[in-house]
Scaffold this motif. Structure first.
Motif, PDB file in Angstrom:
ATOM      1  N   SER A 169     -31.732 -53.491  10.540  1.00 42.68           N
ATOM      2  CA  SER A 169     -30.550 -53.106   9.442  1.00 42.68           C
ATOM      3  C   SER A 169     -31.373 -52.488   8.312  1.00 42.68           C
ATOM      4  O   SER A 169     -31.010 -51.598   7.775  1.00 42.68           O
ATOM      5  CB  SER A 169     -29.834 -54.389   9.473  1.00 42.68           C
ATOM      6  OG  SER A 169     -29.005 -54.033   8.248  1.00 42.68           O
ATOM      7  N   SER A 170     -32.606 -53.387   8.100  1.00 43.83           N
ATOM      8  CA  SER A 170     -33.236 -52.864   6.913  1.00 43.83           C
ATOM      9  C   SER A 170     -33.937 -51.439   7.108  1.00 43.83           C
ATOM     10  O   SER A 170     -33.854 -50.727   6.228  1.00 43.83           O
ATOM     11  CB  SER A 170     -34.090 -53.737   6.575  1.00 43.83           C
ATOM     12  OG  SER A 170     -35.308 -53.986   7.270  1.00 43.83           O
ATOM     13  N   ALA A 171     -34.147 -51.232   8.199  1.00 38.95           N
ATOM     14  CA  ALA A 171     -34.770 -50.071   8.684  1.00 38.95           C
ATOM     15  C   ALA A 171     -33.886 -48.831   8.511  1.00 38.95           C
ATOM     16  O   ALA A 171     -34.172 -47.818   8.113  1.00 38.95           O
ATOM     17  CB  ALA A 171     -35.288 -49.956  10.100  1.00 38.95           C
ATOM     18  N   MET A 172     -32.769 -49.012   9.069  1.00 33.44           N
ATOM     19  CA  MET A 172     -31.588 -48.227   8.857  1.00 33.44           C
ATOM     20  C   MET A 172     -31.169 -47.850   7.687  1.00 33.44           C
ATOM     21  O   MET A 172     -30.969 -46.793   7.366  1.00 33.44           O
ATOM     22  CB  MET A 172     -30.304 -48.764   9.752  1.00 33.44           C
ATOM     23  CG  MET A 172     -30.642 -48.641  11.312  1.00 33.44           C
ATOM     24  SD  MET A 172     -29.203 -49.270  12.217  1.00 33.44           S
ATOM     25  CE  MET A 172     -27.804 -48.166  11.702  1.00 33.44           C
ATOM     26  N   ASP A 173     -31.132 -48.823   6.822  1.00 37.66           N
ATOM     27  CA  ASP A 173     -31.008 -48.583   5.218  1.00 37.66           C
ATOM     28  C   ASP A 173     -32.020 -47.762   4.546  1.00 37.66           C
ATOM     29  O   ASP A 173     -31.636 -46.972   4.002  1.00 37.66           O
ATOM     30  CB  ASP A 173     -30.717 -49.926   4.552  1.00 37.66           C
ATOM     31  CG  ASP A 173     -29.499 -50.946   5.061  1.00 37.66           C
ATOM     32  OD1 ASP A 173     -28.552 -49.920   5.570  1.00 37.66           O
ATOM     33  OD2 ASP A 173     -29.521 -51.938   4.905  1.00 37.66           O
ATOM     34  N   MET A 174     -33.179 -48.097   5.117  1.00 37.37           N
ATOM     35  CA  MET A 174     -33.976 -47.411   4.628  1.00 37.37           C
ATOM     36  C   MET A 174     -34.275 -45.788   4.844  1.00 37.37           C
ATOM     37  O   MET A 174     -34.251 -44.866   4.152  1.00 37.37           O
ATOM     38  CB  MET A 174     -35.677 -47.613   4.839  1.00 37.37           C
ATOM     39  CG  MET A 174     -36.730 -47.030   4.255  1.00 37.37           C
ATOM     40  SD  MET A 174     -36.887 -47.313   2.614  1.00 37.37           S
ATOM     41  CE  MET A 174     -37.351 -48.982   2.355  1.00 37.37           C
ATOM     42  N   GLY A 175     -33.778 -45.670   6.366  1.00 38.26           N
ATOM     43  CA  GLY A 175     -33.717 -44.264   6.682  1.00 38.26           C
ATOM     44  C   GLY A 175     -32.566 -43.584   6.008  1.00 38.26           C
ATOM     45  O   GLY A 175     -32.538 -42.318   5.756  1.00 38.26           O
ATOM     46  N   GLN A 176     -31.262 -44.126   5.899  1.00 38.76           N
ATOM     47  CA  GLN A 176     -30.568 -43.552   5.242  1.00 38.76           C
ATOM     48  C   GLN A 176     -30.581 -43.245   3.754  1.00 38.76           C
ATOM     49  O   GLN A 176     -30.234 -42.223   3.264  1.00 38.76           O
ATOM     50  CB  GLN A 176     -29.171 -44.499   5.419  1.00 38.76           C
ATOM     51  CG  GLN A 176     -27.743 -44.205   4.671  1.00 38.76           C
ATOM     52  CD  GLN A 176     -27.063 -43.128   5.414  1.00 38.76           C
ATOM     53  OE1 GLN A 176     -27.284 -43.132   6.935  1.00 38.76           O
ATOM     54  NE2 GLN A 176     -26.561 -42.348   5.183  1.00 38.76           N
ATOM     55  N   MET A 177     -31.326 -44.299   2.938  1.00 39.37           N
ATOM     56  CA  MET A 177     -31.430 -43.776   1.679  1.00 39.37           C
ATOM     57  C   MET A 177     -32.634 -42.718   1.697  1.00 39.37           C
ATOM     58  O   MET A 177     -32.469 -41.844   0.775  1.00 39.37           O
ATOM     59  CB  MET A 177     -32.494 -45.041   1.252  1.00 39.37           C
ATOM     60  CG  MET A 177     -32.710 -44.939  -0.245  1.00 39.37           C
ATOM     61  SD  MET A 177     -33.289 -46.370  -1.090  1.00 39.37           S
ATOM     62  CE  MET A 177     -33.716 -47.472   0.260  1.00 39.37           C
ATOM     63  N   LEU A 178     -33.688 -42.616   2.559  1.00 39.08           N
ATOM     64  CA  LEU A 178     -34.427 -41.456   2.379  1.00 39.08           C
ATOM     65  C   LEU A 178     -33.540 -39.989   2.681  1.00 39.08           C
ATOM     66  O   LEU A 178     -33.779 -38.954   1.870  1.00 39.08           O
ATOM     67  CB  LEU A 178     -35.554 -41.569   3.456  1.00 39.08           C
ATOM     68  CG  LEU A 178     -36.683 -42.666   3.278  1.00 39.08           C
ATOM     69  CD1 LEU A 178     -37.445 -42.785   4.588  1.00 39.08           C
ATOM     70  CD2 LEU A 178     -37.343 -42.281   2.023  1.00 39.08           C
ATOM     71  N   LEU A 179     -32.775 -40.085   3.732  1.00 38.75           N
ATOM     72  CA  LEU A 179     -31.934 -38.993   4.096  1.00 38.75           C
ATOM     73  C   LEU A 179     -31.150 -38.772   2.816  1.00 38.75           C
ATOM     74  O   LEU A 179     -30.752 -37.367   2.446  1.00 38.75           O
ATOM     75  CB  LEU A 179     -30.961 -39.215   5.317  1.00 38.75           C
ATOM     76  CG  LEU A 179     -31.816 -39.270   6.545  1.00 38.75           C
ATOM     77  CD1 LEU A 179     -30.616 -39.602   7.520  1.00 38.75           C
ATOM     78  CD2 LEU A 179     -32.578 -37.927   6.828  1.00 38.75           C
ATOM     79  N   THR A 180     -30.572 -39.569   2.122  1.00 41.88           N
ATOM     80  CA  THR A 180     -29.606 -39.297   0.878  1.00 41.88           C
ATOM     81  C   THR A 180     -30.498 -38.729  -0.198  1.00 41.88           C
ATOM     82  O   THR A 180     -30.181 -37.869  -0.952  1.00 41.88           O
ATOM     83  CB  THR A 180     -28.859 -40.638   0.468  1.00 41.88           C
ATOM     84  OG1 THR A 180     -28.095 -41.387   1.454  1.00 41.88           O
ATOM     85  CG2 THR A 180     -28.129 -40.422  -0.626  1.00 41.88           C
ATOM     86  N   ALA A 181     -31.764 -39.223  -0.416  1.00 43.48           N
ATOM     87  CA  ALA A 181     -32.553 -38.770  -1.491  1.00 43.48           C
ATOM     88  C   ALA A 181     -32.916 -37.332  -0.976  1.00 43.48           C
ATOM     89  O   ALA A 181     -33.218 -36.631  -2.009  1.00 43.48           O
ATOM     90  CB  ALA A 181     -33.765 -39.650  -1.477  1.00 43.48           C
ATOM     91  N   PHE A 182     -33.069 -37.298   0.315  1.00 44.96           N
ATOM     92  CA  PHE A 182     -33.585 -35.646   0.687  1.00 44.96           C
ATOM     93  C   PHE A 182     -32.448 -34.719   0.362  1.00 44.96           C
ATOM     94  O   PHE A 182     -32.571 -33.505  -0.337  1.00 44.96           O
ATOM     95  CB  PHE A 182     -33.987 -35.776   2.076  1.00 44.96           C
ATOM     96  CG  PHE A 182     -34.496 -34.383   2.574  1.00 44.96           C
ATOM     97  CD1 PHE A 182     -35.680 -33.671   2.084  1.00 44.96           C
ATOM     98  CD2 PHE A 182     -33.601 -33.573   3.226  1.00 44.96           C
ATOM     99  CE1 PHE A 182     -35.881 -32.507   2.623  1.00 44.96           C
ATOM    100  CE2 PHE A 182     -33.933 -32.310   3.805  1.00 44.96           C
ATOM    101  CZ  PHE A 182     -35.210 -31.796   3.597  1.00 44.96           C
ATOM    102  N   ASP A 183     -31.217 -35.274   0.763  1.00 48.70           N
ATOM    103  CA  ASP A 183     -30.153 -34.357   0.611  1.00 48.70           C
ATOM    104  C   ASP A 183     -29.778 -34.027  -0.820  1.00 48.70           C
ATOM    105  O   ASP A 183     -29.552 -33.075  -1.171  1.00 48.70           O
ATOM    106  CB  ASP A 183     -28.861 -35.275   1.370  1.00 48.70           C
ATOM    107  CG  ASP A 183     -27.589 -34.316   1.257  1.00 48.70           C
ATOM    108  OD1 ASP A 183     -27.679 -32.967   1.976  1.00 48.70           O
ATOM    109  OD2 ASP A 183     -26.710 -34.591   0.388  1.00 48.70           O
ATOM    110  N   THR A 184     -30.018 -35.024  -1.617  1.00 45.74           N
ATOM    111  CA  THR A 184     -29.794 -34.873  -3.261  1.00 45.74           C
ATOM    112  C   THR A 184     -30.671 -33.917  -3.780  1.00 45.74           C
ATOM    113  O   THR A 184     -30.542 -33.258  -4.569  1.00 45.74           O
ATOM    114  CB  THR A 184     -29.867 -36.398  -3.809  1.00 45.74           C
ATOM    115  OG1 THR A 184     -28.997 -37.248  -3.184  1.00 45.74           O
ATOM    116  CG2 THR A 184     -29.632 -36.045  -5.262  1.00 45.74           C
ATOM    117  N   SER A 185     -31.966 -34.034  -3.175  1.00 47.15           N
ATOM    118  CA  SER A 185     -33.151 -33.141  -3.751  1.00 47.15           C
ATOM    119  C   SER A 185     -32.655 -31.684  -3.634  1.00 47.15           C
ATOM    120  O   SER A 185     -32.715 -30.824  -4.231  1.00 47.15           O
ATOM    121  CB  SER A 185     -34.467 -33.665  -3.447  1.00 47.15           C
ATOM    122  OG  SER A 185     -34.475 -33.525  -1.814  1.00 47.15           O
TER     123      SER A 185
END
Length: 311
Positions: free
Chosen positions: A4-20
């Motif tokens: 679950s924490s890995a998925m949250d980390m991946g989601q966070m990375l994807l969100t950061a990349f999408d934001t950038s």
């Protein structure tokens, strides 16, 4: 938990990349819109410059059209001025021609009359030795010669004074003003085939109407006076050489031959000189084809306009 924490980390990375990426795209869009706005401003400036250039071009075309109209009008004035100069030169030449003609006849008539008078005063003969008929013929023909020559001389002198007095009146300022106004009216109402105007008063018309008949009579009197002078030599020869019939006959023969030669010369040249001058101001029937210009008088008669520059 770890998954679950890995998925949250991946989601966070994807969100950061999408934001950038979204931020980068927005900055790129802002730059593009700024460049588009600048291009549109440049386009508006170019259109404004083009509009000003077209206005300047329109103004230049109007000025060129006005200049061409003024140039054409000035050329019409120059053509009219040149045509008037030709009439002035023709008037001067006509006056000079008629003056020399009248002077020649007047001087010759005075010379013949002087010869006849001198012969009358200096000629002597024996009255008892000569027939009265020859003396009468001599007196009659001498008187006729002197009378005709005197009348011819006086007539030519008076005509000469008249043309010298009135010759310049046909090319004065009033006549020039009237002719230039006629040229202006002619240009405004020009139609293809119209001929240029002609001065209302000319020396040629004055000569034809007022002087031609008197000149013919004076010339005929001069010719008859020459004939009378030659005939008067016949009785002079007989009276002078009455004591030598051979000499008298030879003298009379020479005089008769001179009379015959004079008659031939008078026939060929006298009639030509005594004929009236033609009306040069009349419109000629044979002329060049009109080319659409108000002043086409400069074209040579009988030559097509295309060949004018080659001649």
């Amino acid at each position: 938990m770890e998954s679950s924490s890995a998925m949250d980390m991946g989601q966070m990375l994807l969100t950061a990349f999408d934001t950038s990426m979204s931020k980068y795209w927005r900055e790129e869009d802002r730059r593009w819109r700024a460049e588009d706005r600048k291009w549109r401003e440049d386009d508006l400036n170019y259109r404004e410059e083009e509009r000003q250039w077209r206005f300047q071009e329109k103004f230049m075309r109007e000025a060129e059209i006005k200049w061409r109209q003024e140039d054409v009008e000035q050329r019409h004035v120059e053509n009219a001025r040149y045509l008037w100069t030709r009439f002035v030169e023709k008037n001067r030449r006509d006056v000079e021609e008629k003056s020399e003609q009248l002077k020649a006849i007047s001087n010759l008539a005075a010379l013949f009359a002087g010869f006849a008078v001198v012969t009358l005063t200096q000629f002597s003969f024996q009255q008892n030795e000569v027939s009265i008929i020859w003396i009468a013929l001599y007196g009659v023909f001498t008187a006729i010669a002197v009378g005709l020559m005197t009348i011819a001389m006086v007539t030519c002198t008076l005509i000469l004074g008249s043309i010298l007095k009135n010759g310049k009146s046909y090319v004065n300022e009033v006549a020039e003003e009237d002719f230039m106004f006629k040229c202006r009216t002619f240009i405004e109402s020009y139609q293809i085939g119209d001929r240029p105007p002609f001065p209302r008063k000319t020396f040629e018309n004055f000569w034809d109407i007022r002087c031609e008949d008197d000149w013919r009579r004076a010339f005929q009197m001069y010719a008859l006076g020459v004939l009378s002078f030659l005939i008067s030599l016949i009785p002079i020869g007989w009276i002078k050489f009455y004591y030598s019939p051979l000499t008298a006959y030879l003298f009379i023969g020479v005089v008769v031959v001179s009379i015959i030669v004079w008659l031939l010369v008078q026939y060929f040249w006298g009639g030509y000189l005594s004929t009236g001058s033609s009306k040069r101001n009349e419109v000629l029937a044979e002329c060049v084809q009109p080319v659409g210009l108000p002043f086409d008088w400069h074209l040579a008669p009988g030559v097509p306009p295309s060949e004018q520059g080659q001649s």
